[in-house]
Motif scaffolding. Structure first.
Motif, PDB file in Angstrom:
ATOM      1  N   PHE A   1       3.010  -7.799   6.855  1.00  0.00           N
ATOM      2  CA  PHE A   1       1.660  -9.053   6.079  1.00  0.00           C
ATOM      3  C   PHE A   1       2.043 -10.220   6.510  1.00  0.00           C
ATOM      4  O   PHE A   1       3.024 -10.847   6.041  1.00  0.00           O
ATOM      5  CB  PHE A   1       2.329  -8.867   4.476  1.00  0.00           C
TER       6      PHE A   1
ATOM      7  N   ALA B   1      -5.575  -4.889   4.133  1.00  0.00           N
ATOM      8  CA  ALA B   1      -4.314  -5.480   3.716  1.00  0.00           C
ATOM      9  C   ALA B   1      -3.525  -6.991   4.401  1.00  0.00           C
ATOM     10  O   ALA B   1      -1.530  -6.579   4.206  1.00  0.00           O
ATOM     11  CB  ALA B   1      -3.776  -3.891   2.766  1.00  0.00           C
TER      12      ALA B   1
ATOM     13  N   TYR C   1      -8.124  -0.853   3.926  1.00  0.00           N
ATOM     14  CA  TYR C   1      -7.114  -0.607   4.337  1.00  0.00           C
ATOM     15  C   TYR C   1      -7.657   0.492   6.104  1.00  0.00           C
ATOM     16  O   TYR C   1      -7.545   1.702   5.071  1.00  0.00           O
ATOM     17  CB  TYR C   1      -6.073  -0.634   4.311  1.00  0.00           C
TER      18      TYR C   1
ATOM     19  N   LEU D   1      -4.838  -0.009  -0.584  1.00  0.00           N
ATOM     20  CA  LEU D   1      -4.218  -0.403   0.433  1.00  0.00           C
ATOM     21  C   LEU D   1      -5.322  -1.511   0.618  1.00  0.00           C
ATOM     22  O   LEU D   1      -6.158  -0.644   1.372  1.00  0.00           O
ATOM     23  CB  LEU D   1      -3.543  -0.986   2.016  1.00  0.00           C
TER      24      LEU D   1
ATOM     25  N   SER E   1      -8.776  -6.699  -1.719  1.00  0.00           N
ATOM     26  CA  SER E   1      -7.614  -7.365  -1.754  1.00  0.00           C
ATOM     27  C   SER E   1      -8.967  -8.655  -2.449  1.00  0.00           C
ATOM     28  O   SER E   1      -9.690  -8.815  -1.675  1.00  0.00           O
ATOM     29  CB  SER E   1      -6.367  -8.421  -1.791  1.00  0.00           C
TER      30      SER E   1
ATOM     31  N   ARG F   1      -2.402  -7.600  -1.739  1.00  0.00           N
ATOM     32  CA  ARG F   1      -2.437  -6.655  -1.582  1.00  0.00           C
ATOM     33  C   ARG F   1      -3.676  -5.881  -1.134  1.00  0.00           C
ATOM     34  O   ARG F   1      -4.335  -5.230  -0.952  1.00  0.00           O
ATOM     35  CB  ARG F   1      -0.791  -4.890  -0.677  1.00  0.00           C
TER      36      ARG F   1
ATOM     37  N   MET G   1       5.309  -8.689  -1.100  1.00  0.00           N
ATOM     38  CA  MET G   1       4.393  -8.080   0.629  1.00  0.00           C
ATOM     39  C   MET G   1       5.629  -7.995   1.535  1.00  0.00           C
ATOM     40  O   MET G   1       6.226  -7.814   2.533  1.00  0.00           O
ATOM     41  CB  MET G   1       4.592 -10.177   1.239  1.00  0.00           C
TER      42      MET G   1
END
Length: 809
Positions: free
Chosen positions: A67, A78, A162, A578, A581, A587, A759
């Motif tokens: 991440f 994400a 995601y 995911l 955000s 995430r 993360m």
């Protein structure tokens, strides 16, 4: 688990013989070679991949990445990486026959895939969500053959959520006779259904690639849910190239498919030439009657029914989009136990096994083909390719899913920007070339004139929007394609109502937006004059039903029950997912009623009280609030009973009736001890729950959902890590750091605590914090028999261990 996977059959090995006795479809998921290297050209058969990583598919390389705020996927993806990946696999065929053909089937590759066999390019497929196939026959040799797949996910963001990267669904090798059934041309419909009789129409096509006429006999056999043959039909044919076959069968006293009784029939097709069996094909279907009656609602087998639905993305938290079947089943079972009866595939087709599970578990599915159309919504999404590929992809999508009894609605898009009626009409007409037995809708497509059901997303949550639409078009049923939006963080509480648009606007919401919509928002009363729980980051949301966008769960469900023309909704969302955000370092946003680890939030039990008839009662918040002694804490009870009584340390705090508020609230001065709720129905005890104050964290309790698993490199177990006090009570605010070790016959494929701000890698960080007392391990068989040994240690807690056995199939 019995009968869950139905016809998802994995064959062990390829047999190539002249005495051909039907098709063989074999999983080829194991033992691929993989490299995340954009600078290679690995399509040649003799390319040296010996130094590449060996792995099994389904595989998602993005979830294995780090991440990083700098990753181009950003908030949508994400903050995980994309790239270009290569996969290679050897396929050994002992003997080829002139009677045989071979095909390879990919259930899903994300995205922009090129496939080669022995250096011959088979094709390019840009759509990451619908499967595709290639005929390998003319390029195969006896002995070693090599499949090479290039997956180009180098341009991001390619979606608004995601997406994952790689060969993330199953891959199959199929061998069949040159004269064979075409599965995608099979259509099973039930135009007449009653308790006394059902008419079953079967339409299919037989393909002959010999280049000369063949005389064959085709047998159709229908088997009922108890295994009894209830229909049989033989037909003789002369096939030159491709013949269409249609037949109608009548069944007496059929077992009807419903969400409560998901009865499954089987259709078996066999082809013989000169009395020798040369091809077989089997599928399943259901017999059900659906009526969509304007101003009255939806009826399933002549009984009124509301869609108690959830929208979901396909990722499963720590495993990304490469979701093992057991993980998917666990998630669906949680939703079924909650009372959910409908699911929306947001915003694209899901894996084939999802629909089979929905068939056998009793979910109605709103099956969505696309997110957007000609105008791409993310910089590099499917909109780039839409004009060239949409018709073929839509055809493959409908033909793949149209025999599933669970699929009850087609959706052609979601929040399509500035679409026109002509565009909508063209897609609806194209879809109905392949199936006319289901209505068509569109997420936030209610302004279009060519859909059968008016679909409302967030705008429909505002006061009077749905009611005013009905006045203008009273003959069109309305469905909440994405309603309602509320947010919760497991174990977090605020007593003052929070409105996203006012208190923490999404990136696309301007500050003045709330002032404009405020008169139309369904307001929720504060649970206290002053905030009881202070000092909580604004990135976490309250687990009371008081953290909303436009309408809360309780107001929304009251509206569904009150309006006959409003047939139900698909809440956003069932599970935290995911991507999408609000910003780094998060995430996701907490829209789910179940968190990223698969742990229920309090809304899970609110929905259970609204949707399920199984006796239940649930108390919130937890009762471990050090430092709050004497402070009045709102204690909320959800139940599907009609009254509840609350006790604190054995003393009754009063019995209260359930009202249209759909929750019962007591203001309770905090003192340590035991809180008990007893729910009643018609004056009798219905259900009860006790929660207990936890003392200092002492150790961890490990529990598994499986006592043992198959040693097949696929099967998985879920192991919960719960921080407990010396008496075994879960410590609901524990944030201890733990270190995880797994040895023996299993491997970790996911670690997740549900904290959207954590993360850490869900694959590689074996030292993690628990979040509000809990963490989850997902462990997969590594193919060995014996024990899986799980050990969890901590600098602050007594260690814990668990042993799970594996066994050979």
């Amino acid at each position: 688990m019995k009968n869950i996977y139905l016809i998802i059959t994995l064959f062990i090995g390829i047999q190539s013989t002249l005495a051909f006795d039907g098709r063989v479809k074999k999983s080829i998921n194991l033992d691929w070679r993989f490299s995340l290297d954009a600078n290679v050209n690995a399509q040649d058969k003799n390319f040296d991949d010996s130094q590449w990583r060996q792995l099994n598919v389904p595989h998602d390389w993005s979830i294995e990445g780090e991440f990083l705020e700098s990753n181009a996927s950003g908030t949508s993806g994400a903050f995980l990486p994309g790239g270009i990946g290569w996969y290679r696999k050897e396929i050994n065929i002992d003997k080829l026959s002139k009677e045989e053909e071979y095909e390879i089937h990919f259930d899903g590759v994300y995205l922009n895939s090129d496939v080669w066999i022995n250096g011959h390019h088979l094709g390019f497929h840009p759509n990451g969500y619908i499967g595709f196939s290639y005929n390998l026959t003319e390029h195969l040799v006896e002995g070693k053959n090599v499949i090479a797949v290039k997956v180009d996910h180098s341009k991001l963001p390619s979606g608004r959520w995601y997406t994952g990267s790689g060969i993330y669904r199953n891959v199959w090798l199929e061998r069949h006779h040159k004269l064979h059934v075409l599965p995608n041309e099979l259509l099973i419909t039930t135009p007449e259904v009653s308790n006394e009789k059902a008419v079953v129409n079967v339409s299919t096509a037989i393909k002959n690639t010999w280049g000369k006429k063949k005389n064959i006999e085709v047998n159709f056999q229908i088997v009922d849910p108890k295994g009894k043959v209830v229909g049989n039909y033989d037909q003789k044919l002369k096939v030159v190239d491709q013949n269409e076959i249609q037949h109608q069968l009548e069944l007496e006293n059929p077992f009807l498919w419903s969400t409560d009784a998901p009865n499954i029939y089987y259709l078996n097709i066999a082809i013989k030439e000169n009395k020798q069996l040369i091809d077989t094909y089997s599928t399943h279907f259901g017999i059900r009657k659906l009526d969509w009656i304007p101003q009255k609602g939806l009826f399933l087998n002549d009984q009124p029914i509301l869609l108690k639905g959830l929208s979901n993305h396909q990722d499963a938290g720590p495993v990304g989009v490469a979701v093992p079947e057991q993980v998917l089943y666990r998630r669906l079972k949680m939703l079924k136990d909650m009372g959910c009866n409908a699911l929306r595939t947001a915003h694209h087709p899901f894996a084939p096994e999802f629909y089979t599970m929905c068939d056998t578990m009793g979910f109605m599915v709103m099956d969505e083909a696309f997110d957007g159309w000609w105008k791409n919504k993310a910089d590099y999404d499917y909109g780039i390719y839409f004009e060239k590929y949409w018709k073929k992809d839509l055809e493959n999508f409908v033909k793949r899913d149209r025999n599933h009894p669970s699929v009850v609605i087609w959706s052609i898009g979601n929040e399509v920007p500035k679409f026109t009626n002509d565009e909508q009409e063209s897609i609806v007409n194209e879809l109905k070339k392949h199936d006319t037995s289901r209505p068509v809708t569109q997420g936030r497509g209610y302004l279009g004139t060519h859909i059968d059901l008016a679909g409302f997303n967030g705008h429909g949550e505002l006061k009077n929007v749905i009611e005013n639409y009905h006045k203008k078009d009273p003959n069109k049923l309305i469905i909440g394609t994405e309603i309602t939006h509320t947010l919760q963080t497991r174990g977090v509480y605020r007593t003052k109502t929070w409105y996203r648009t006012k208190d923490n606007p999404a990136p696309w919401e301007k500050p003045e937006h709330f002032k404009r919509i405020e008169p139309r928002v369904y307001k929720i009363k504060d649970l206290s004059e002053e905030e009881v729980f202070t000092g909580i980051t604004s990135k976490y949301q309250s687990s009371y039903d008081n953290s909303i966008v436009r309408i809360g769960v309780r107001h929304e469900w009251n509206r569904v029950e009150a309006l006959d023309y409003y047939i139900g909704n698909f809440r956003w969302t069932g599970f935290d997912y995911l991507g999408e955000s609000f910003n780094w370092p998060a995430r996701t946003a907490n829209f789910g009623i179940i968190d990223l680890a698969g742990f229920p939030k309090d809304h899970y039990y609110l929905y259970q009280s609204l949707w399920s008839d199984v006796p239940m009662v649930h108390i919130l918040p937890h009762w471990s609030h050090k430092g709050k002694e004497g402070v009045k804490i709102p204690v909320v009870v959800y139940t599907n009973g009609d009254a509840a009584e609350l006790f604190l340390n054995g003393k009754s705090l009063g019995k209260k009736e359930m009202t249209s508020e759909r929750q019962i609230v007591w203001q309770v001065p905090y003192t340590k001890g035991k809180v008990e709720a007893i729910a009643y129905k018609e004056g009798k005890e219905w259900s009860k729950q006790i929660i207990q104050t936890a003392e200092e964290a002492y150790t961890m309790k490990l529990t598994s959902d499986r006592k043992r698993i198959n040693a097949d490199k696929k099967d998985v177990l879920h192991c919960e890590i719960n921080v407990v006090d010396a008496e075994g009570n879960i410590v609901p605010n524990a944030m201890d750091e733990v270190t995880i070790e797994v040895s023996g016959a299993g491997k970790i494929i996911g670690i997740e605590n549900g904290d959207i701000l954590d993360m850490s890698s869900s694959k590689y960080d074996l030292t993690r914090k628990v979040f509000n007392g809990k963490c989850l391990l997902i462990i997969q068989s590594n193919g060995k028999t014996g024990d899986i040994n799980i050990k969890v240690t901590s600098k602050t807690l007594k260690e814990a261990d668990l042993r799970i056995g594996t066994h050979a199939l």
